[in-house]
Design a protein around this motif. Structure first.
Motif, PDB file in Angstrom:
ATOM      1  N   GLU A 179       0.860  -1.224  -0.124  1.00 49.36           N
ATOM      2  CA  GLU A 179      -0.053   0.088  -0.269  1.00 49.36           C
ATOM      3  C   GLU A 179       0.883   1.300  -0.078  1.00 49.36           C
ATOM      4  N   GLN A 180       1.969   1.184   0.559  1.00 52.98           N
ATOM      5  CA  GLN A 180       2.825   2.244   0.751  1.00 52.98           C
ATOM      6  C   GLN A 180       3.404   2.582  -0.690  1.00 52.98           C
ATOM      7  N   ARG A 181       3.818   1.389  -1.264  1.00 48.46           N
ATOM      8  CA  ARG A 181       4.468   1.527  -2.429  1.00 48.46           C
ATOM      9  C   ARG A 181       3.675   2.083  -3.423  1.00 48.46           C
ATOM     10  N   LYS A 182       2.156   1.870  -3.368  1.00 41.07           N
ATOM     11  CA  LYS A 182       1.292   2.286  -4.305  1.00 41.07           C
ATOM     12  C   LYS A 182       1.229   3.840  -4.272  1.00 41.07           C
ATOM     13  N   THR A 183       0.960   4.312  -2.852  1.00 39.55           N
ATOM     14  CA  THR A 183       0.874   5.557  -2.576  1.00 39.55           C
ATOM     15  C   THR A 183       2.001   6.624  -3.054  1.00 39.55           C
ATOM     16  N   TYR A 184       3.059   6.064  -2.868  1.00 44.10           N
ATOM     17  CA  TYR A 184       4.493   6.620  -3.295  1.00 44.10           C
ATOM     18  C   TYR A 184       4.509   6.673  -4.616  1.00 44.10           C
ATOM     19  N   GLY A 185       3.988   5.834  -5.370  1.00 44.19           N
ATOM     20  CA  GLY A 185       4.131   5.649  -6.824  1.00 44.19           C
ATOM     21  C   GLY A 185       3.128   6.658  -7.415  1.00 44.19           C
ATOM     22  N   LEU A 186       2.001   6.836  -6.747  1.00 51.06           N
ATOM     23  CA  LEU A 186       0.934   7.596  -7.171  1.00 51.06           C
ATOM     24  C   LEU A 186       1.483   8.927  -6.910  1.00 51.06           C
ATOM     25  N   PHE A 187       2.090   9.365  -5.671  1.00 54.01           N
ATOM     26  CA  PHE A 187       2.536  10.716  -5.488  1.00 54.01           C
ATOM     27  C   PHE A 187       3.670  11.190  -6.655  1.00 54.01           C
ATOM     28  N   MET A 188       4.667  10.333  -6.823  1.00 65.11           N
ATOM     29  CA  MET A 188       5.703  10.658  -7.613  1.00 65.11           C
ATOM     30  C   MET A 188       5.007  10.626  -9.013  1.00 65.11           C
ATOM     31  N   SER A 189       4.086  10.080  -9.585  1.00 65.58           N
ATOM     32  CA  SER A 189       3.404  10.226 -10.759  1.00 65.58           C
ATOM     33  C   SER A 189       2.884  11.731 -10.982  1.00 65.58           C
ATOM     34  N   LEU A 190       2.104  12.009  -9.887  1.00 62.07           N
ATOM     35  CA  LEU A 190       1.299  13.481  -9.813  1.00 62.07           C
ATOM     36  C   LEU A 190       2.286  14.361  -9.762  1.00 62.07           C
ATOM     37  N   THR A 191       3.578  14.125  -9.110  1.00 60.24           N
ATOM     38  CA  THR A 191       4.460  15.344  -9.071  1.00 60.24           C
ATOM     39  C   THR A 191       5.108  15.553 -10.401  1.00 60.24           C
ATOM     40  N   LYS A 192       5.494  14.348 -10.905  1.00 55.50           N
ATOM     41  CA  LYS A 192       6.086  14.267 -12.315  1.00 55.50           C
ATOM     42  C   LYS A 192       5.294  15.177 -13.232  1.00 55.50           C
TER      43      LYS A 192
END
Length: 37
Positions: free
Chosen positions: A6-19
């Motif tokens: 769940e943390q990895r998914k959240t981090y991936g979403l955060f990085m995608s939105l940031t990019k």
């Protein structure tokens, strides 16, 4: 506590939105430079 997947998914979403946010901001600045100067 969240599990690691769940943390990895959240981090991936955060990085995608940031990019995409950074790309969108740069694109907006470039368009403003073209049309307003």
């Amino acid at each position: 506590m969240m599990d690691i997947t769940e943390q990895r998914k959240t981090y991936g979403l955060f990085m995608s939105l940031t990019k995409w946010g950074i790309i969108g901001t740069i694109g907006l600045v470039i368009l403003m430079a073209i049309f307003l100067l």
